[in-house]
Design a protein around this motif. Structure first.
Motif, PDB file in Angstrom:
ATOM      1  N   HIS A 159      25.492  18.209  48.780  1.00 26.35           N
ATOM      2  CA  HIS A 159      25.475  16.763  49.029  1.00 26.35           C
ATOM      3  C   HIS A 159      24.193  16.147  48.469  1.00 26.35           C
ATOM      4  O   HIS A 159      24.214  15.175  47.725  1.00 26.35           O
ATOM      5  CB  HIS A 159      25.595  16.520  50.534  1.00 26.35           C
ATOM      6  CG  HIS A 159      25.757  15.069  50.891  1.00 26.35           C
ATOM      7  ND1 HIS A 159      25.798  14.630  52.185  1.00 26.35           N
ATOM      8  CD2 HIS A 159      25.873  13.969  50.127  1.00 26.35           C
ATOM      9  CE1 HIS A 159      25.952  13.317  52.184  1.00 26.35           C
ATOM     10  NE2 HIS A 159      25.989  12.894  50.956  1.00 26.35           N
ATOM     11  N   THR A 178      23.903  16.190  44.592  1.00 29.80           N
ATOM     12  CA  THR A 178      24.727  15.232  43.863  1.00 29.80           C
ATOM     13  C   THR A 178      24.364  13.796  44.210  1.00 29.80           C
ATOM     14  O   THR A 178      24.724  12.874  43.497  1.00 29.80           O
ATOM     15  CB  THR A 178      26.229  15.437  44.156  1.00 29.80           C
ATOM     16  OG1 THR A 178      26.435  15.352  45.565  1.00 29.80           O
ATOM     17  CG2 THR A 178      26.717  16.775  43.650  1.00 29.80           C
ATOM     18  N   PHE A 179      23.668  13.590  45.334  1.00 34.14           N
ATOM     19  CA  PHE A 179      23.344  12.234  45.778  1.00 34.14           C
ATOM     20  C   PHE A 179      22.123  11.668  45.056  1.00 34.14           C
ATOM     21  O   PHE A 179      22.159  10.555  44.540  1.00 34.14           O
ATOM     22  CB  PHE A 179      23.105  12.226  47.290  1.00 34.14           C
ATOM     23  CG  PHE A 179      22.846  10.853  47.850  1.00 34.14           C
ATOM     24  CD1 PHE A 179      23.899  10.055  48.266  1.00 34.14           C
ATOM     25  CD2 PHE A 179      21.561  10.353  47.957  1.00 34.14           C
ATOM     26  CE1 PHE A 179      23.678   8.791  48.771  1.00 34.14           C
ATOM     27  CE2 PHE A 179      21.324   9.083  48.459  1.00 34.14           C
ATOM     28  CZ  PHE A 179      22.381   8.309  48.872  1.00 34.14           C
ATOM     29  N   TYR A 180      21.060  12.446  44.998  1.00 37.77           N
ATOM     30  CA  TYR A 180      19.804  11.914  44.463  1.00 37.77           C
ATOM     31  C   TYR A 180      19.755  11.984  42.939  1.00 37.77           C
ATOM     32  O   TYR A 180      20.082  13.002  42.339  1.00 37.77           O
ATOM     33  CB  TYR A 180      18.611  12.668  45.046  1.00 37.77           C
ATOM     34  CG  TYR A 180      18.433  12.403  46.513  1.00 37.77           C
ATOM     35  CD1 TYR A 180      17.944  11.187  46.962  1.00 37.77           C
ATOM     36  CD2 TYR A 180      18.782  13.363  47.457  1.00 37.77           C
ATOM     37  CE1 TYR A 180      17.788  10.931  48.305  1.00 37.77           C
ATOM     38  CE2 TYR A 180      18.637  13.113  48.819  1.00 37.77           C
ATOM     39  CZ  TYR A 180      18.134  11.888  49.232  1.00 37.77           C
ATOM     40  OH  TYR A 180      17.989  11.642  50.560  1.00 37.77           O
ATOM     41  N   GLU A 181      19.325  10.877  42.343  1.00 36.84           N
ATOM     42  CA  GLU A 181      19.219  10.794  40.888  1.00 36.84           C
ATOM     43  C   GLU A 181      18.180  11.792  40.371  1.00 36.84           C
ATOM     44  O   GLU A 181      18.292  12.280  39.251  1.00 36.84           O
ATOM     45  CB  GLU A 181      18.818   9.355  40.515  1.00 36.84           C
ATOM     46  CG  GLU A 181      18.974   9.002  39.067  1.00 36.84           C
ATOM     47  CD  GLU A 181      20.409   9.103  38.578  1.00 36.84           C
ATOM     48  OE1 GLU A 181      21.315   8.654  39.303  1.00 36.84           O
ATOM     49  OE2 GLU A 181      20.618   9.633  37.475  1.00 36.84           O
TER      50      GLU A 181
END
Lengths: 240, 162
Positions: free
Chosen positions: B55, B58-61
């Motif tokens: 999670h 894939t969430f943080y740039e």
């Protein structure tokens, strides 16, 4: 105990209870899709919006994530609230156009059409995260999660591959408000298509029906806090 | 990344699972991506579910499951940069590096990506390389900028000859 007013009626609530919980307990209907009393509130579907007056300030907030506070005044049916909810529903409908619960809500709330177009591929998932919370909090398997952010957000097992932690209990399938998850038992194998998971089923010692994934039995044994009685899994619920 | 290298980072944060995001950022900085093995090892080591690491990744740039370049180039495509020709700069970079936005050169030296605003609109058009901002960019300055970051002279020449 704190005192709050919902739709003109006074109620008592435990501090820390959320507004939606108190409303539902007292028979005040607030539409909701991503809330479940056994799971932590998430505020994902945005349908449980209510108007909250706290001191001199009045604003809209999701009732499932708003804690009961002393002197709170809540209104669940102002024109603002209803308009906001209709918009939320319009935004949800393109994600799951066929979902019966969404259609029922639309009829109830007087939404006849949505201004927003569906993507080319519709997976019927509204990203409410109920399945994820059920899997993590209720079951404890942690097989699935949100991935990505914004419009790329979706629910999937790690790396989008087979959910190796999935025990095939079906809690996610049961709770999904749009019915976008499917579980099928065939020839002694349980398949959860969206989690790319196939599990072998144990047969009932009496009727021979293959009814329960071995993985689920193993999980129940390992969890240990509330161990099932010896031989409990030998028979299916019909034969017990 | 080897287990020992991960272990050093884990111990730097006292093996506390609350600091797992910091660890992921450190690994990303060293390795330029988060491999599946890395996430699996961390998950077991810190008793954090793999779902939660996936999670975050894939969430943080700042985190990436795909390999990024040793020098990561971000071309600002915000409104201010856009009207001053950010598209042309991106095109020039794509041509020079022979990759598309979101890709990495075969030698893993450069990675190219777009961002929607870096917040320094007065400097536009802006290109950032490894977090260093290059303001008032133009297509003709691209080549010189890339050379500065090329690690060897040979690479520097290779760039922009394609």
């Amino acid at each position: 105990m704190v005192h709050l007013v919902i739709d003109g009626k006074g109620f008592q609530a435990e501090e820390g209870q959320n507004v939606l919980e108190v409303a539902l307990e007292n028979g005040i209907e607030i539409p909701h899709l991503c809330y479940h009393e056994q799971l932590s509130p998430y505020g994902g579907c945005r349908l449980c919006l209510v108007e909250i007056t706290r001191g001199a300030r009045t604003f809209l907030s999701t009732s499932c994530t708003y804690p009961c506070l002393e002197g709170l005044v809540v209104r669940t049916d102002t024109p603002d609230v209803l308009r906001a909810r209709r918009l939320v529903l319009e935004l949800l409908m393109p994600l799951a156009p066929e979902a019966p619960r969404l259609q029922a809500l639309a009829r109830q709330m007087g939404v006849t059409e949505t201004r927003f177009a569906s993507d080319e591929e519709v997976d019927d998932c509204i990203r409410c995260g109920l399945c994820i919370r059920a899997c993590a909090e209720l079951v404890g398997a942690e097989a699935i999660t949100f991935s990505g952010r914004g419009e790329r957000r979706k629910v999937e097992p790690p790396f989008g591959e087979e959910a190796l932690n999935c025990i095939g209990c079906g809690a996610c399938v049961f709770l999904c408000p749009t019915g976008c998850l499917h579980m099928e038992d065939q020839d002694g194998v349980r398949t959860l298509d969206k989690w790319k998971r196939t599990l072998s089923l144990k047969a009932c010692a009496s009727c021979g029906r293959r009814y329960l994934p071995f993985a689920q039995i193993e999980f129940a044994r390992q969890k240990g806090e509330d161990p099932p009685a010896e031989g409990w899994f030998e028979f299916c619920p019909d034969c017990r | 990344m080897g287990k020992q290298a991960i272990e050093r980072i884990v111990e730097k944060y006292g093996s506390d699972h609350a600091d797992v995001l910091e660890m992921l950022i450190d690994i990303q900085e060293k390795e330029h991506y988060l491999s599946r093995e890395t996430l699996q090892y961390l998950s077991e080591r810190l008793a954090v579910p793999l779902t939660r690491l996936y999670h975050m990744a894939t969430f943080y740039e700042a985190l990436s499951l795909k390999r990024r370049g040793r020098h990561q180039i971000h071309v600002c495509m915000g409104t201010a940069c856009h009207v001053r020709g950010a598209a042309r700069i991106l095109e020039q970079l794509e041509r020079c590096l022979s990759i598309k936005s979101g890709e990495v050169t075969p030698d893993l030296q450069f990675g190219l990506a777009t961002v929607n605003c870096v917040g320094t609109c007065a400097l536009g058009p802006v290109v950032s390389v490894d977090g260093e901002y290059h303001g008032h960019m133009s297509a003709s300055k691209v080549e010189r900028m890339l050379k500065r970051y090329s690690e060897t002279e040979a690479n520097g020449v290779a760039v922009c000859q394609k």
